[in-house]
Design a protein around this motif. Structure first.
Motif, short mmCIF file in Angstrom:
data_model
loop_
_atom_site.label_atom_id
_atom_site.label_comp_id
_atom_site.label_asym_id
_atom_site.label_seq_id
_atom_site.Cartn_x
_atom_site.Cartn_y
_atom_site.Cartn_z
N ILE A 168 13.01 20.77 -5.30
CA ILE A 168 13.45 20.58 -6.68
C ILE A 168 12.73 19.35 -7.22
CG2 ILE A 168 15.43 20.28 -8.19
CD1 ILE A 168 15.47 22.90 -6.58
N VAL A 169 11.80 19.56 -8.13
CA VAL A 169 10.99 18.46 -8.65
C VAL A 169 11.67 17.86 -9.88
CG1 VAL A 169 8.75 17.79 -9.58
CG2 VAL A 169 8.89 19.53 -7.77
N ARG A 170 11.92 16.55 -9.79
CA ARG A 170 12.48 15.81 -10.93
C ARG A 170 11.57 14.61 -11.21
NH1 ARG A 170 17.59 16.97 -8.02
NH2 ARG A 170 18.54 18.80 -8.99
N SER A 171 12.12 13.54 -11.73
CA SER A 171 11.27 12.46 -12.24
C SER A 171 11.09 11.28 -11.28
CB SER A 171 11.82 11.95 -13.58
OG SER A 171 13.18 11.60 -13.48
N SER A 172 11.50 11.39 -10.01
CA SER A 172 11.28 10.28 -9.07
C SER A 172 9.92 10.37 -8.38
CB SER A 172 12.39 10.23 -8.02
OG SER A 172 12.32 11.35 -7.15
N THR A 173 9.14 11.41 -8.70
CA THR A 173 7.81 11.53 -8.11
C THR A 173 6.78 11.72 -9.22
OG1 THR A 173 8.18 13.92 -7.79
CG2 THR A 173 8.56 12.48 -5.91
N ALA A 174 5.59 11.14 -8.99
CA ALA A 174 4.50 11.25 -9.97
C ALA A 174 3.19 10.94 -9.27
CB ALA A 174 4.73 10.30 -11.14
N ALA A 175 2.08 11.22 -9.93
CA ALA A 175 0.78 10.83 -9.38
C ALA A 175 0.71 9.32 -9.26
CB ALA A 175 -0.33 11.36 -10.29
N PRO A 176 0.01 8.82 -8.25
CA PRO A 176 -0.07 7.36 -8.07
C PRO A 176 -0.84 6.70 -9.20
CG PRO A 176 -1.62 8.46 -6.62
CD PRO A 176 -0.79 9.54 -7.24
N ALA A 177 -0.42 5.48 -9.56
CA ALA A 177 -1.16 4.72 -10.56
C ALA A 177 -2.44 4.19 -9.91
CB ALA A 177 -0.30 3.55 -11.05
N ARG A 178 -3.54 4.33 -10.59
CA ARG A 178 -4.83 3.90 -10.01
C ARG A 178 -5.30 2.64 -10.72
NH1 ARG A 178 -4.96 6.28 -5.16
NH2 ARG A 178 -4.85 8.57 -5.30
N GLU B 275 0.81 -1.22 0.00
CA GLU B 275 0.00 0.00 0.00
C GLU B 275 0.85 1.27 0.00
OE1 GLU B 275 0.12 -1.29 4.43
OE2 GLU B 275 0.18 -2.21 2.43
N ALA B 276 2.18 1.14 0.19
CA ALA B 276 3.06 2.30 0.21
C ALA B 276 3.33 2.75 -1.23
CB ALA B 276 4.38 1.96 0.90
N THR B 277 2.81 3.91 -1.59
CA THR B 277 3.02 4.45 -2.94
C THR B 277 3.87 5.71 -2.94
OG1 THR B 277 1.03 5.84 -2.87
CG2 THR B 277 0.78 3.55 -3.67
N ALA B 278 4.24 6.21 -1.75
CA ALA B 278 5.03 7.43 -1.66
C ALA B 278 5.87 7.39 -0.40
CB ALA B 278 4.12 8.67 -1.64
N VAL B 279 7.13 7.86 -0.51
CA VAL B 279 8.02 7.85 0.64
C VAL B 279 8.87 9.11 0.66
CG1 VAL B 279 9.78 6.50 -0.60
CG2 VAL B 279 9.79 6.54 1.90
N PHE B 280 8.98 9.67 1.84
CA PHE B 280 9.87 10.81 2.10
C PHE B 280 11.10 10.26 2.80
CE2 PHE B 280 10.56 14.18 5.60
CZ PHE B 280 11.63 14.76 4.92
N VAL B 281 12.25 10.35 2.14
CA VAL B 281 13.51 9.82 2.66
C VAL B 281 14.34 11.00 3.18
CG1 VAL B 281 15.53 8.38 2.15
CG2 VAL B 281 13.39 8.03 0.90
N ALA B 282 14.96 10.84 4.34
CA ALA B 282 15.59 11.97 5.03
C ALA B 282 16.90 12.44 4.42
CB ALA B 282 15.81 11.63 6.51
N SER B 283 17.45 11.75 3.42
CA SER B 283 18.65 12.25 2.73
C SER B 283 18.75 11.64 1.36
CB SER B 283 19.92 11.95 3.53
OG SER B 283 20.33 10.60 3.36
N ASP B 284 19.39 12.35 0.44
CA ASP B 284 19.59 11.84 -0.91
C ASP B 284 20.37 10.53 -0.91
OD1 ASP B 284 18.34 14.11 -1.85
OD2 ASP B 284 20.18 15.09 -2.55
N VAL C 174 6.16 3.53 -6.73
CA VAL C 174 6.47 4.29 -5.50
C VAL C 174 7.16 5.59 -5.89
CG1 VAL C 174 7.65 4.29 -3.27
CG2 VAL C 174 6.82 2.12 -4.23
N SER C 175 6.61 6.71 -5.42
CA SER C 175 7.27 8.01 -5.60
C SER C 175 8.24 8.24 -4.44
CB SER C 175 6.24 9.14 -5.64
OG SER C 175 5.58 9.16 -6.89
N VAL C 176 9.42 8.80 -4.76
CA VAL C 176 10.46 9.02 -3.76
C VAL C 176 10.89 10.48 -3.78
CG1 VAL C 176 12.80 8.43 -3.00
CG2 VAL C 176 11.32 6.66 -3.99
N VAL C 177 10.84 11.14 -2.61
CA VAL C 177 11.37 12.49 -2.46
C VAL C 177 12.32 12.48 -1.28
CG1 VAL C 177 9.41 13.25 -1.05
CG2 VAL C 177 10.81 14.95 -2.19
#
Length: 336
Positions: A326-336, A238-247, A268-271
């Motif tokens: 800084i928005v790049r390509s590791s994040t996107a809307a979730p696939a439904r 169920e995890a589709t997005a994650v905020f990671v504390a460092s690059d 999974v989107s990663v920021v």
């Protein structure tokens, strides 16, 4: 015509003054980085310095002026990108203002006594001011005594420099605004204040949206810990997005997700946080919150030099140090 110094001795300030047609006091001002000399005069002095091969002898200068013009820097011994860039910012300002920088490293998770020892070493070496690039509050009485007697600044997170909770808010809100139902979090080393502030900011945003924060997955800033956390995350479908504390941890997370057959950002989107140089060249390019590390280093150096020279650091203008998404390509809307 100005006399040349004898070939049997090294040139001194008097020789430079004669060659440049100025006083020895003017040479001293230029060599110590003071900005009270007209630019054209300073250029003439520097040209004479180069021509004669004059070099300032640090010990002699300290004896003559009672000053070392040395800044001490205490860092935590690690290979983190942030420490290197903060140090570069400190060097920028120190060089411009005529100061040298001496750095000492303290082992990760070392006791407060190790920081006190490092502080004492720098004082003995003649540091006029000290910058602490370390993630601790230093409430120990012995350290507080040292902070009171020697001009000191924080080179990591002086109040108002970089808002760590704002970093978490930018990252978390970005993922929620893309349409993700929840955001998981992979945190940094528990010994760092930044870890707790980012986690608090992440949880606050979720609570404001009426979302129950999921359990945190712990890391320690390293790619290896990110890889292990990514392996754990890969099993949470169920995890589709994650905020990671460092690059650097995010690189490990993405590798683990890829190996488990979960694609970024399709599954999974990663920021993450920092925007190190490699972030733009990861596969996929990493969406991240940029921290202005070099500005933080410059800010700390300017503040401590202002204290050393008897000024009020709070009256100075410093770099803007707001974090930036800084928005790049590791994040996107979730696939439904």
């Amino acid at each position: 015509m100005p006399r040349r110094p004898s070939p049997d001795r090294a040139p001194n300030q008097v020789d430079v003054a004669r060659r440049a047609g100025v006083s020895a006091q003017t040479v001293s001002r230029v060599m110590s980085g003071q900005d009270t000399v007209r630019p054209e005069t300073a250029q003439r002095v520097l040209a004479a310095v180069d021509e004669l091969g004059y070099r300032v002898h640090g010990a002699a200068a300290a004896l003559a002026t009672g000053r070392t013009r040395m800044l001490g820097v205490i860092v935590v011994s690690n290979v983190q990108y942030s420490s290197a860039v903060i140090s570069a910012g400190i060097e920028d300002v120190a060089t411009h203002r005529g100061y040298t920088v001496t750095t000492t490293a303290v082992a990760k998770h070392a006791p407060i006594a190790a920081f006190i020892d490092a502080f004492d070493r720098l004082e003995r070496q003649g540091a006029e001011g000290i910058i602490l690039v370390a993630p601790f509050e230093f409430e120990d009485e012995a350290m507080q005594q040292r902070l009171a007697r020697t001009p000191t600044e924080r080179g990591d997170r002086r109040a108002g420099v970089v808002d760590q909770e704002l970093i978490a808010r930018l990252a978390t809100e970005h993922l929620l605004n893309l349409g993700h139902d929840n955001v998981w979090h992979i945190s940094g080393d528990e010994g760092w204040a930044e870890t707790h502030k980012r986690r608090d900011g992440w949880a606050r945003v979720l609570n404001e949206r009426g979302i129950t924060p999921p359990p945190t997955i712990s890391g320690d800033w390293t790619p290896e810990s990110g890889y292990r956390a990514g392996q754990a995350l890969a099993g949470i479908l169920e995890a589709t997005a994650v905020f990671v504390a460092s690059d650097e941890m995010a690189f490990g997370v993405i590798r683990a997700l890829h190996e488990a057959g979960r694609m970024v950002p399709d599954d999974v989107s990663v920021v993450s946080v920092d925007d190190i140089d490699l972030a733009a060249y990861a596969s996929p390019a990493l969406t991240t919150v940029r921290q202005p590390f070099r500005s933080v280093g410059r800010d700390a150096a300017l503040r401590v030099i202002t204290k050393i020279e008897g000024g009020d650091p709070d009256a100075q203008d410093f770099d803007i140090t707001e974090p930036t998404l800084i928005v790049r390509s590791s994040t996107a809307a979730p696939a439904r």
